[in-house]
Design a protein around this motif. Structure first.
Motif, mmCIF file in Angstrom:
data_model
loop_
_atom_site.group_PDB
_atom_site.id
_atom_site.type_symbol
_atom_site.label_atom_id
_atom_site.label_comp_id
_atom_site.label_asym_id
_atom_site.label_seq_id
_atom_site.Cartn_x
_atom_site.Cartn_y
_atom_site.Cartn_z
ATOM 1 N N SER A 1 -6.367 30.019 26.088
ATOM 2 C CA SER A 1 -7.440 30.156 27.076
ATOM 3 C C SER A 1 -8.071 31.548 27.026
ATOM 4 C CB SER A 1 -6.902 29.871 28.480
ATOM 5 O OG SER A 1 -6.039 30.914 28.891
ATOM 6 N N MET A 2 -7.720 32.352 26.020
ATOM 7 C CA MET A 2 -8.310 33.698 25.909
ATOM 8 C C MET A 2 -9.301 33.794 24.749
ATOM 9 S SD MET A 2 -7.467 35.641 28.362
ATOM 10 C CE MET A 2 -7.855 37.302 27.805
ATOM 11 N N GLU A 3 -9.737 32.635 24.255
ATOM 12 C CA GLU A 3 -10.575 32.683 23.047
ATOM 13 C C GLU A 3 -12.040 33.012 23.327
ATOM 14 O OE1 GLU A 3 -8.931 32.456 20.113
ATOM 15 O OE2 GLU A 3 -7.165 32.240 21.387
ATOM 16 N N HIS A 4 -12.645 33.564 22.319
ATOM 17 C CA HIS A 4 -14.083 33.851 22.278
ATOM 18 C C HIS A 4 -14.814 32.528 22.005
ATOM 19 C CE1 HIS A 4 -17.766 35.567 20.380
ATOM 20 N NE2 HIS A 4 -17.486 36.658 21.073
ATOM 21 N N ASN A 5 -16.085 32.470 22.364
ATOM 22 C CA ASN A 5 -16.865 31.250 22.099
ATOM 23 C C ASN A 5 -16.957 30.906 20.610
ATOM 24 O OD1 ASN A 5 -17.414 30.304 24.629
ATOM 25 N ND2 ASN A 5 -19.355 31.396 24.859
ATOM 26 N N ALA B 1 -8.425 15.871 18.915
ATOM 27 C CA ALA B 1 -7.780 16.165 20.209
ATOM 28 C C ALA B 1 -7.638 17.683 20.325
ATOM 29 C CB ALA B 1 -6.420 15.495 20.252
ATOM 30 N N LEU B 2 -7.951 18.212 21.502
ATOM 31 C CA LEU B 2 -7.912 19.676 21.680
ATOM 32 C C LEU B 2 -6.985 20.036 22.827
ATOM 33 C CD1 LEU B 2 -8.981 22.516 21.044
ATOM 34 C CD2 LEU B 2 -10.916 22.063 22.571
ATOM 35 N N ASP B 3 -6.092 20.968 22.547
ATOM 36 C CA ASP B 3 -5.151 21.431 23.564
ATOM 37 C C ASP B 3 -5.386 22.924 23.769
ATOM 38 O OD1 ASP B 3 -3.079 21.597 25.277
ATOM 39 O OD2 ASP B 3 -1.484 21.276 23.793
ATOM 40 N N ILE B 4 -5.729 23.294 24.993
ATOM 41 C CA ILE B 4 -5.973 24.722 25.273
ATOM 42 C C ILE B 4 -4.830 25.232 26.146
ATOM 43 C CG2 ILE B 4 -7.559 26.394 26.299
ATOM 44 C CD1 ILE B 4 -9.837 24.434 25.707
ATOM 45 N N ILE B 5 -4.050 26.154 25.617
ATOM 46 C CA ILE B 5 -2.879 26.625 26.372
ATOM 47 C C ILE B 5 -3.293 27.744 27.315
ATOM 48 C CG2 ILE B 5 -0.543 27.531 26.214
ATOM 49 C CD1 ILE B 5 -0.243 26.399 23.631
ATOM 50 N N LYS C 1 -2.768 38.217 33.016
ATOM 51 C CA LYS C 1 -3.000 39.459 32.252
ATOM 52 C C LYS C 1 -3.564 39.172 30.861
ATOM 53 C CE LYS C 1 0.607 42.372 34.291
ATOM 54 N NZ LYS C 1 1.839 43.109 33.955
ATOM 55 N N GLY C 2 -3.693 37.886 30.545
ATOM 56 C CA GLY C 2 -4.323 37.522 29.273
ATOM 57 C C GLY C 2 -3.373 37.317 28.116
ATOM 58 N N TYR C 3 -2.084 37.053 28.414
ATOM 59 C CA TYR C 3 -1.114 36.898 27.323
ATOM 60 C C TYR C 3 -0.689 35.440 27.128
ATOM 61 C CZ TYR C 3 -0.916 41.923 27.451
ATOM 62 O OH TYR C 3 -1.277 43.230 27.405
ATOM 63 N N LEU C 4 -0.497 35.093 25.872
ATOM 64 C CA LEU C 4 -0.010 33.760 25.509
ATOM 65 C C LEU C 4 1.512 33.852 25.373
ATOM 66 C CD1 LEU C 4 -0.386 30.849 24.469
ATOM 67 C CD2 LEU C 4 -0.819 31.792 22.207
ATOM 68 N N ASP C 5 2.200 33.001 26.113
ATOM 69 C CA ASP C 5 3.664 33.008 26.080
ATOM 70 C C ASP C 5 4.135 32.173 24.876
ATOM 71 O OD1 ASP C 5 6.334 32.707 26.473
ATOM 72 O OD2 ASP C 5 6.190 31.768 28.453
ATOM 73 N N PRO C 6 4.818 32.809 23.907
ATOM 74 C CA PRO C 6 5.259 32.063 22.725
ATOM 75 C C PRO C 6 6.133 30.856 23.086
ATOM 76 C CG PRO C 6 5.493 34.411 22.343
ATOM 77 C CD PRO C 6 5.119 34.250 23.787
ATOM 78 N N ALA C 7 6.901 30.961 24.198
ATOM 79 C CA ALA C 7 7.766 29.831 24.586
ATOM 80 C C ALA C 7 6.905 28.624 25.010
ATOM 81 C CB ALA C 7 8.698 30.244 25.718
ATOM 82 N N LEU C 8 5.816 28.927 25.714
ATOM 83 C CA LEU C 8 4.906 27.850 26.140
ATOM 84 C C LEU C 8 4.223 27.233 24.910
ATOM 85 C CD1 LEU C 8 3.697 26.463 28.620
ATOM 86 C CD2 LEU C 8 1.935 28.238 28.693
ATOM 87 N N GLN D 1 -1.954 40.130 21.741
ATOM 88 C CA GLN D 1 -0.926 39.076 21.711
ATOM 89 C C GLN D 1 0.260 39.483 20.836
ATOM 90 O OE1 GLN D 1 -1.234 36.865 23.804
ATOM 91 N NE2 GLN D 1 -3.436 36.687 24.183
ATOM 92 N N ASN D 2 1.386 38.918 21.156
ATOM 93 C CA ASN D 2 2.583 39.116 20.343
ATOM 94 C C ASN D 2 2.462 38.190 19.120
ATOM 95 O OD1 ASN D 2 5.073 39.187 19.227
ATOM 96 N ND2 ASN D 2 6.183 38.971 21.162
ATOM 97 N N ILE D 3 1.630 38.610 18.188
ATOM 98 C CA ILE D 3 1.217 37.707 17.115
ATOM 99 C C ILE D 3 2.384 37.368 16.179
ATOM 100 C CG2 ILE D 3 0.336 39.396 15.418
ATOM 101 C CD1 ILE D 3 -1.441 36.160 16.518
ATOM 102 N N HIS D 4 3.358 38.272 16.088
ATOM 103 C CA HIS D 4 4.496 37.984 15.196
ATOM 104 C C HIS D 4 5.344 36.842 15.761
ATOM 105 C CE1 HIS D 4 3.739 41.066 12.216
ATOM 106 N NE2 HIS D 4 3.227 41.737 13.233
ATOM 107 N N ASP D 5 5.578 36.859 17.084
ATOM 108 C CA ASP D 5 6.351 35.760 17.697
ATOM 109 C C ASP D 5 5.543 34.466 17.674
ATOM 110 O OD1 ASP D 5 8.303 37.543 18.089
ATOM 111 O OD2 ASP D 5 8.428 37.350 20.274
ATOM 112 N N ILE D 6 4.241 34.590 17.899
ATOM 113 C CA ILE D 6 3.369 33.400 17.863
ATOM 114 C C ILE D 6 3.405 32.780 16.461
ATOM 115 C CG2 ILE D 6 0.906 32.720 17.907
ATOM 116 C CD1 ILE D 6 0.612 34.692 20.305
ATOM 117 N N ALA D 7 3.328 33.647 15.456
ATOM 118 C CA ALA D 7 3.350 33.161 14.067
ATOM 119 C C ALA D 7 4.694 32.511 13.748
ATOM 120 C CB ALA D 7 3.053 34.311 13.110
ATOM 121 N N GLU D 8 5.748 33.120 14.262
ATOM 122 C CA GLU D 8 7.102 32.587 14.028
ATOM 123 C C GLU D 8 7.227 31.165 14.595
ATOM 124 O OE1 GLU D 8 9.843 34.169 12.570
ATOM 125 O OE2 GLU D 8 10.769 32.179 12.896
ATOM 126 N N VAL D 9 6.706 30.995 15.821
ATOM 127 C CA VAL D 9 6.757 29.679 16.473
ATOM 128 C C VAL D 9 5.958 28.658 15.648
ATOM 129 C CG1 VAL D 9 5.917 28.413 18.502
ATOM 130 C CG2 VAL D 9 7.169 30.552 18.809
#
Ligand SMILES: Cc1ncc(COP(=O)(O)O)c(C=O)c1O
Length: 386
Positions: free
Chosen positions: A99-103, A118-122, A127-134, A159-167
């Motif tokens: 939900s923090m994306e640019h147009n 199908a589109l899923d927007i998390i 504070k604008g952070y994506l939770d890797p667990a979610l 964003q914690n891009i390393h954890d996001i990438a890991e997931v």
């Protein structure tokens, strides 16, 4: 003298070598690429594009790791993202984003949704952070691609891009990273992340000219995407179909050669200056700005707290003041350039609780000074009082 604090929109000024290289290309060289007789000028033009690709490969993955053929040069990151979304997604597939994306991500994904994806927007945090667990939870449903912003152009949330990438890796989901705000500022390696693609724009942290950008591809993912544009490549001219070899597959038509000359100059300039030095200076100015902003009565900093990971992109609201009026006053009275509004990111503003009124964004850059920040804080104190 005006103070430019809108570097999240585009960095300014550019290092002098950038306009010099563009001028030199147009005035003195100017040959097309791979479409000549192999004259000295033809070879120089080819060399320019090749070297730019190679430098970008070094920047985004280390030369040994990232093959320069898998750098696609585009006109901007919007084109890069569209190329991937339109070249990869087909009806029946499922895409995931935050939900923090640019147009530039949201709009092509909404289009894809209308066409049967199908589109899923998390939802990200306030504070604008994506939770890797979610993210992990959402990836339990079959997902064909995840497209995630590295750093918000509204709040600077990193964003914690390393954890996001890991997931994503663990779930076998190709990850595409929007590095519009971080390319040239934070070292990121496509290979180390295991990302399917990293998208960048040339005119922000890379200090290049507008009209430049690109994609760093994982070679396997590049094979799974169809080209958005087809046409002349200066290669394999006997074939009526777009070549599948890289980099030609995604680069039809004469590229922005003056822009690429400018981008090459800026990337070489960054190399000499040092990414670490650039980031350190920008962070120092950001901290100074933040400390001053926190002391202004009625002023709210949107998104991250002072200890949260971020880049120096600050959005603010002053109680009872319209953001557009504030930006106008800063510009007209004090010569300070900022950006009010929704910053092409309505969903990010909804996430941060600033929709529909938006916010005033202040984004210092490498060529700002401590004095610029002092003068901006004094101006804001005066305006907030009035
Ligand atoms: C996070 C983010 N993504 C994408 C873009 C689009 O960049 P461009 O207009 O260079 O394509 C921007 C520009 O502000 C941005 O900040």
């Amino acid at each position: 003298m005006s103070i430019y604090l809108n570097n999240a929109a585009t960095t300014w000024p550019k290092p002098q070598c950038v306009p010099d290289a563009i001028y030199d290309f147009i005035a003195n060289r100017g040959a097309n690429v791979a479409r000549g007789s192999a004259s000295v000028r033809d070879i120089q033009s080819l060399d320019n594009v090749f070297t730019c690709r190679q430098k970008l490969a070094e920047l985004f993955g280390g030369y040994q790791k990232c093959d320069p053929r898998f750098i696609t040069l585009t006109s901007n990151i919007t084109e890069s993202i569209n190329m991937i979304i339109k070249g990869f997604l087909k009806p029946g597939m499922r895409a995931l984003t935050s939900s923090m994306e640019h147009n530039s991500v949201l709009r092509p994904l909404r289009r894809a949704e209308c066409e049967g994806v199908a589109l899923d927007i998390i939802q990200c945090s306030l504070k604008g952070y994506l939770d890797p667990a979610l993210l992990k939870k959402n990836l339990s449903v079959r997902t064909d691609i995840a497209i995630i912003n590295h750093c918000s152009n509204v709040s600077g949330s990193l964003q914690n891009i390393h954890d996001i990438a890991e997931v994503c890796r663990a779930s076998n989901v190709p990850l595409v990273v929007d590095c519009a705000q971080t390319a040239g500022i934070i070292g990121i390696s496509a290979q180390d992340l295991g990302a399917a693609a990293i998208c960048f724009t040339g005119h922000k942290g890379l200090f290049g000219p507008q009209g430049t950008g690109g994609i760093v591809w994982d070679p396997e993912f590049a094979k799974r995407c169809s080209p958005l544009f087809e046409g002349g490549t200066g290669s394999l001219s006997h074939e009526e179909f777009q070549p599948s070899q890289m980099p030609d597959k995604f680069e039809a038509g004469t590229p922005n050669l003056p822009g690429i000359a400018g981008l090459l100059a800026s990337v070489e300039w960054i190399e000499n200056e040092g990414i670490g030095k650039i980031k350190e200076h920008e962070d120092r100015l950001g901290k100074m700005l933040e400390e001053g902003l926190m002391k202004i009565n009625g002023l709210r900093i949107i998104g991250p707290g002072s200890d949260d990971p971020r880049l120096p992109v600050y959005s603010i609201n002053i109680k009872g003041m319209d953001n557009a009026k504030l930006a106008r006053d800063l510009s007209d009275i004090y010569g300070i350039e900022t950006r009010p509004g929704l910053h092409c990111a309505p969903l990010a503003h909804r996430t941060l609780g600033t929709f529909p009124e938006g916010a005033l964004r202040i984004s210092p850059g490498y060529f700002n000074t401590a004095d610029d920040i002092d003068r901006t804080l004094s101006a804001l104190i005066e305006l907030a009082k009035n």
